[in-house]
Design a protein around this motif. Sequence first.
Motif, mmCIF file in Angstrom:
data_model
loop_
_atom_site.group_PDB
_atom_site.id
_atom_site.type_symbol
_atom_site.label_atom_id
_atom_site.label_comp_id
_atom_site.label_asym_id
_atom_site.label_seq_id
_atom_site.Cartn_x
_atom_site.Cartn_y
_atom_site.Cartn_z
ATOM 1 N N ASN A 37 -0.452 18.705 16.121
ATOM 2 C CA ASN A 37 -1.335 19.347 17.100
ATOM 3 C C ASN A 37 -1.061 18.861 18.518
ATOM 4 O O ASN A 37 -1.972 18.758 19.343
ATOM 5 C CB ASN A 37 -2.812 19.108 16.738
ATOM 6 N N GLY A 38 0.176 18.526 18.799
ATOM 7 C CA GLY A 38 0.534 18.096 20.144
ATOM 8 C C GLY A 38 0.165 16.670 20.469
ATOM 9 O O GLY A 38 0.323 16.230 21.598
ATOM 10 N N ARG A 39 -0.313 15.937 19.483
ATOM 11 C CA ARG A 39 -0.688 14.541 19.732
ATOM 12 C C ARG A 39 0.259 13.606 18.994
ATOM 13 O O ARG A 39 0.659 13.879 17.866
ATOM 14 C CB ARG A 39 -2.107 14.255 19.231
ATOM 15 N N HIS A 40 0.539 12.488 19.634
ATOM 16 C CA HIS A 40 1.344 11.450 19.000
ATOM 17 C C HIS A 40 0.400 10.501 18.270
ATOM 18 O O HIS A 40 -0.595 10.052 18.824
ATOM 19 C CB HIS A 40 2.155 10.698 20.051
ATOM 20 N N ALA A 41 0.752 10.231 17.036
ATOM 21 C CA ALA A 41 -0.103 9.369 16.213
ATOM 22 C C ALA A 41 0.788 8.465 15.365
ATOM 23 O O ALA A 41 2.022 8.553 15.407
ATOM 24 C CB ALA A 41 -1.013 10.219 15.322
ATOM 25 N N VAL A 42 0.138 7.600 14.624
ATOM 26 C CA VAL A 42 0.835 6.665 13.740
ATOM 27 C C VAL A 42 0.192 6.761 12.375
ATOM 28 O O VAL A 42 -1.048 6.802 12.272
ATOM 29 C CB VAL A 42 0.715 5.215 14.276
ATOM 30 N N VAL A 43 0.992 6.820 11.327
ATOM 31 C CA VAL A 43 0.469 6.691 9.972
ATOM 32 C C VAL A 43 1.070 5.436 9.359
ATOM 33 O O VAL A 43 2.183 5.034 9.709
ATOM 34 C CB VAL A 43 0.746 7.929 9.085
ATOM 35 N N ALA A 44 0.322 4.824 8.456
ATOM 36 C CA ALA A 44 0.808 3.593 7.838
ATOM 37 C C ALA A 44 0.129 3.381 6.494
ATOM 38 O O ALA A 44 -0.997 3.820 6.272
ATOM 39 C CB ALA A 44 0.525 2.391 8.752
ATOM 40 N N ARG A 45 0.858 2.713 5.615
ATOM 41 C CA ARG A 45 0.301 2.256 4.336
ATOM 42 C C ARG A 45 -0.027 0.777 4.514
ATOM 43 O O ARG A 45 0.842 -0.023 4.892
ATOM 44 C CB ARG A 45 1.349 2.410 3.226
ATOM 45 N N LEU A 46 -1.273 0.406 4.266
ATOM 46 C CA LEU A 46 -1.696 -0.980 4.443
ATOM 47 C C LEU A 46 -1.419 -1.797 3.181
ATOM 48 O O LEU A 46 -1.076 -1.250 2.122
ATOM 49 C CB LEU A 46 -3.185 -1.040 4.801
ATOM 50 N N ASP A 47 -1.598 -3.097 3.289
ATOM 51 C CA ASP A 47 -1.387 -4.008 2.143
ATOM 52 C C ASP A 47 -2.193 -3.602 0.922
ATOM 53 O O ASP A 47 -1.732 -3.729 -0.203
ATOM 54 C CB ASP A 47 -1.816 -5.430 2.526
ATOM 55 N N ASP A 48 -3.429 -3.147 1.170
ATOM 56 C CA ASP A 48 -4.315 -2.811 0.051
ATOM 57 C C ASP A 48 -4.097 -1.391 -0.474
ATOM 58 O O ASP A 48 -4.857 -0.915 -1.316
ATOM 59 C CB ASP A 48 -5.777 -3.026 0.447
ATOM 60 N N GLY A 49 -3.089 -0.694 0.044
ATOM 61 C CA GLY A 49 -2.769 0.646 -0.440
ATOM 62 C C GLY A 49 -3.386 1.774 0.356
ATOM 63 O O GLY A 49 -3.006 2.933 0.171
ATOM 64 N N ARG A 50 -4.344 1.459 1.230
ATOM 65 C CA ARG A 50 -4.939 2.515 2.051
ATOM 66 C C ARG A 50 -3.879 3.133 2.957
ATOM 67 O O ARG A 50 -3.004 2.426 3.467
ATOM 68 C CB ARG A 50 -6.041 1.952 2.957
ATOM 69 N N ILE A 51 -4.009 4.454 3.144
ATOM 70 C CA ILE A 51 -3.173 5.151 4.116
ATOM 71 C C ILE A 51 -4.049 5.459 5.314
ATOM 72 O O ILE A 51 -5.143 6.023 5.167
ATOM 73 C CB ILE A 51 -2.604 6.468 3.534
ATOM 74 N N VAL A 52 -3.594 5.072 6.489
ATOM 75 C CA VAL A 52 -4.400 5.250 7.695
ATOM 76 C C VAL A 52 -3.604 6.036 8.733
ATOM 77 O O VAL A 52 -2.368 6.071 8.702
ATOM 78 C CB VAL A 52 -4.839 3.886 8.298
ATOM 79 N N ALA A 53 -4.345 6.673 9.637
ATOM 80 C CA ALA A 53 -3.730 7.373 10.768
ATOM 81 C C ALA A 53 -4.538 7.033 12.010
ATOM 82 O O ALA A 53 -5.771 6.990 11.968
ATOM 83 C CB ALA A 53 -3.727 8.885 10.533
#
Length: 123
Positions: A37-53
């Motif tokens: 959507n025209g925005r720069h973001a970051v996604v990541a998998r954390l140590d505990d398995g959560r996926i965050v953005a």
Amino acid sequence: MPLPERIRPMSTAEDAFIPVAALDDLEPNEPRHVVANGRHAVVARLDDGRIVAFDMVCPHAMGNLADGLIVRGQVICPMHHYRYDLGSGECAWPRGEGGRLARYAVEIRTGQVCVRIPKPAWW
Ligand code: FES
């Protein structure tokens, strides 16, 4: 009474989940730069398995969080080393400074990490 599927309005781009990465490609604690959507973001998998953005731009002074370090559920900005909690978005260090990091909703659909990122107001 709900509308039949045929005449229900389609979701708008603002509320749609957009696939941005394959789940299997995310290594733990490695930030991945994405654009939706025209925005720069970051996604990541954390140590505990959560996926965050979360937003790529640090709320303190616009550092690039895609180059940040992720440790124990926090991202550390490469510019001035402020730390943001990826669960709440709050600035964990220095506490009470640095504003709040924007985070985005994530869903996993057929092995794809999908994020819901609102379009910028000017879009
Ligand atoms: S720009 Fe991120 S800590 Fe200053």
